[in-house]
Design an enzyme around this catalytic site. Structure first.
Site, short mmCIF file in Angstrom:
data_model
loop_
_atom_site.label_atom_id
_atom_site.label_comp_id
_atom_site.label_asym_id
_atom_site.label_seq_id
_atom_site.Cartn_x
_atom_site.Cartn_y
_atom_site.Cartn_z
N THR A 1 47.01 50.98 57.71
CA THR A 1 47.32 50.41 56.80
C THR A 1 48.29 49.70 58.10
O THR A 1 49.37 47.91 57.28
CB THR A 1 48.62 51.27 56.20
OG1 THR A 1 48.95 52.15 56.59
CG2 THR A 1 48.02 52.31 54.50
N ASP A 2 48.32 50.23 58.70
CA ASP A 2 49.71 49.20 59.55
C ASP A 2 49.63 47.79 59.86
O ASP A 2 50.57 47.00 59.86
CB ASP A 2 49.52 50.03 61.17
CG ASP A 2 50.55 51.74 61.11
OD1 ASP A 2 51.00 51.64 59.82
OD2 ASP A 2 50.19 52.03 61.58
N LYS B 1 53.96 45.55 54.44
CA LYS B 1 53.65 46.99 54.15
C LYS B 1 55.53 47.03 55.08
O LYS B 1 55.87 46.38 56.42
CB LYS B 1 52.78 47.76 55.92
CG LYS B 1 53.32 49.34 55.64
CD LYS B 1 52.46 49.66 56.71
CE LYS B 1 52.44 51.54 56.59
NZ LYS B 1 51.85 52.55 57.61
N THR C 1 43.85 55.76 58.48
CA THR C 1 43.86 56.57 57.97
C THR C 1 43.16 57.57 56.82
O THR C 1 43.17 58.99 56.33
CB THR C 1 45.37 56.83 57.55
OG1 THR C 1 46.20 57.12 59.01
CG2 THR C 1 46.17 58.39 56.98
#
Lengths: 436, 436
Positions: free
Chosen positions: B170-171, B247, B95
């Site tokens: 990020t995931d 996360k 992202t």
């Protein structure tokens, strides 16, 4: 010497003086330790060799005398001579029902609910307890086939009482809590609690959980909740929505957390309830108790991860599974164009028309979303059902329950995306995973 | 009108005045919006129809002028005229590298690291940035086969710089962070960061993460860390041990949490570091950079739940998997005597001699334990490897790496129960899941 349930004053060899109630020993107790419940509610284990003298101050009130627990311990029905309301306690096993086995050093689930409650005789002052011992199961052995029995037993007890406390192993307590929420509709409180350390240990967390649980069963709450230590200290218990709770620590006292929704209230052992959020209220008139235990147990909870093999979904489909709940990454992703060639998209496009494929997030906090990224839209178009901010474990239980009522995938999708028992917020609440 | 990188003063139709830098537009930008970076560091999106007048105040310093970013943007090597230390930035997609596609409303990972850094030209004041764009991958598509490439590219950059910032989706960032920790040994900082909202959005969290990440790459830290917003406000970033981070929110800015170990430090955009715990220090002399990317990717992460079918383990074994990491319940349980007859014990007793079966806990916080309960002892005796307080995701990455070096199960067990990169505390730290 045996001082079971005696009010005692103890003089230690080092000069300390302690007052309290000597707790009953059991076949499994370490005979060299005397466990005393102090006035502040804590239990301490005293090595008998460090004790100078024990003086009896009389048998404690509440055991063998008062309306509730005492008579229950002797197997008699409540005398009803004291004007305290009836509360049900359903024993299902777990650590709360366990004793340390001093031969093996392990722990065995061998206590009845009556035996557990005998450690907190003072509850007889406010509750006339009706006991049912349903199972003596460890948490890890609870399976979906057990939930209907727990629900039916809870419903039977609810019809005779003001509310029910279910004593349960903690590891899978939140799965059972969600099952109770979906399968049982009533405006009387149903309270799930247990213990991280067995009830015969000085350091047990069982008593505060049970005391607060019984108080909650008599409170104005009208929905099922998990009741567990708010913090490591023995002050209050958090009351958390049954479909929103998750065990978040292997061993801490405050093991449970309310996820994506606030803690509903705090309860102390004296019955003082601090309301923290809106919750459903106990109905003023006679409360209905409706049971609906239809369930499709063949649902799997599958964790997605880098490198994960999508053929696992085919395996479940071939085994006759009716649904899978995926713990996707982030907003609800699966690998789509990984360099190892293992795209989940073709498998999902094929299977999402045959079985329910529900998406949750392994981040636990937050909500899945079918629109932000192209890959998410394509999953949604393939038929994947995005469960919003429903917890993965709750989504699995809900899917079992929904599939027990219909296997039409359109209807299943609509139900999974509709809030039924507080498990799904139509909008995101701004609750972040808390900071340390 | 195009005002890219111009210092501008804007008069709005409602009378407001704003000063800042007009950010570059792209092919995907919404042409009706002007994005301005204000002096306080925030970006705002202004609808052009609400703007009365824009006055240019000159081209912003740092773009096309200063040592670092400007020249990089033009593809030239650093001039080295300014005395700022070299820092590597490795772009892998995610992202942070995405723009909103105003045609579809979705987000595409289409920016290079240079383009992202052009949004924060002020970093050229303290860092001479060397860019490498390795991938343009979305988080969900990262797979174990990508990790060696990321590690090698990071190592190459490290050898030319003082530290490296890896920009990543990020995931699955925490899986890659763990892989970097095991595969790369160096006392220079490696910092993983990214963004929850794409870098071209006014509300993006990218810039603080990147600024703090670059500062961290020049700090005294000598171990890989994840750098991400400490809270929803744009104040500081938390620096979290690479093997201890997860996360924990789908969409919040402060999405990452340090689990079972404290946050190491806080960093602000000015380079002020607040140390919160012990961490490894950058070596005083020349730092070695050692790469060891041997990896066995056929390892699965399997979630245990009520009703879970143990035959899934057989399926993995038949597919040639060398190991599975179980997310057990509580202290590390699987169903042993469930009423549906699906005991995991016989399957595990058979398979734990053929493949590595590692136990973690789905509670995330806390640690698994092979002794407290009889069932746990029996699992341990059957050969299940209890991973202590190692996170499930980290345990999976570690097992892939360990199996890349030896497939002798005794050695694998010893490695999985030995702390290698901070992933395993020999004793439990008293860190509970934080309260809300």
């Amino acid at each position: 010497m045996v001082y079971d349930n005696q009010q005692v004053e103890i003089r230690m060899k080092d000069g300390r003086r302690l007052e309290g109630v000597a707790l009953p020993s059991t076949d499994f107790s370490d005979k060299s330790i005397l466990i005393v419940k102090l006035k502040n509610g804590y239990n301490v284990g005293l090595s008998r060799k460090d004790i100078l003298r024990v003086e009896r101050r009389g048998r404690v009130e509440g055991i063998g005398r008062m309306g509730g627990v005492g008579n229950m311990l002797k197997g008699k029905p409540s005398t009803g001579t004291r004007d305290v309301p009836p509360v049900g306690v359903l024993g299902t096993g777990g650590t709360v029902a366990s004793r340390v086995d001093y031969v093996t050093g392990g722990v065995r689930a061998s206590m009845t609910a009556e035996e557990i409650l005998a450690f907190v005789p003072e509850v007889a002052e406010f509750a006339d307890i009706k006991f049912v011992n349903l199972f003596s199961k460890l948490s890890e052995d609870m399976c979906p086939q057990d939930w209907p029995e727990i629900v039916r037993a809870t419903a039977r007890l609810l019809r005779q009482t003001e509310g029910v406390v279910v004593l349960h192993g903690t590891d899978t307590l939140h799965y059972t809590a969600a099952a109770l929420a979906f399968m049982l509709t009533t405006s009387k409180p149903v309270v799930l609690t247990g213990a991280q350390r067995s009830s015969d240990r000085p350091s047990t967390d069982a008593f505060l959980n049970i005391q607060c649980g019984l108080r909650t069963a008599l409170s104005d709450l009208g929905e099922p909740v998990v009741c567990f230590h708010s913090s490591t200290s023995d002050g209050t218990c958090d009351l958390m929505r049954a479909t929103r709770t998750r065990k978040m620590h292997t061993s801490a006292r405050a093991a449970f957390r309310s996820i994506n929704t606030p803690v509903l209230a705090r309860m102390d052992r004296g019955g003082k309830l601090e309301k923290l959020a809106d919750y459903l209220l106990r109905s003023k008139g006679p409360a209905k108790v409706k049971v609906d235990v239809r369930l499709e147990p063949e649902v799997a909870l599958v964790k997605v991860h880098p490198g994960a093999d999508p053929r696992i979904l085919k395996w479940y489909a071939q085994r006759g599974y009716k649904g899978v709940v995926l713990e996707g990454t982030g907003l609800g992703h699966v690998p789509v164009s990984p360099s190892n060639g293992r795209s989940w998209m073709p498998v999902i496009q094929k299977l999402a028309g045959e079985m329910a494929v529900v998406m949750t997030s392994q981040t636990i906090y937050g909500r899945t979303h079918p629109f932000v990224y192209t890959n998410l839209r394509e999953l949604s178009q393939a038929g994947v059902i995005f469960a919003g901010d429903t917890l993965p474990e709750t989504a699995m239980v809900k899917l079992m329950w929904v599939l027990g009522h219909t296997q039409k995938l359109e209807k299943v999708a609509r139900q999974m995306q509709t809030n039924i028992k507080g498990e799904l917020n139509p909008r995101t609440l701004e609750i972040s995973p808390p900071s340390q």
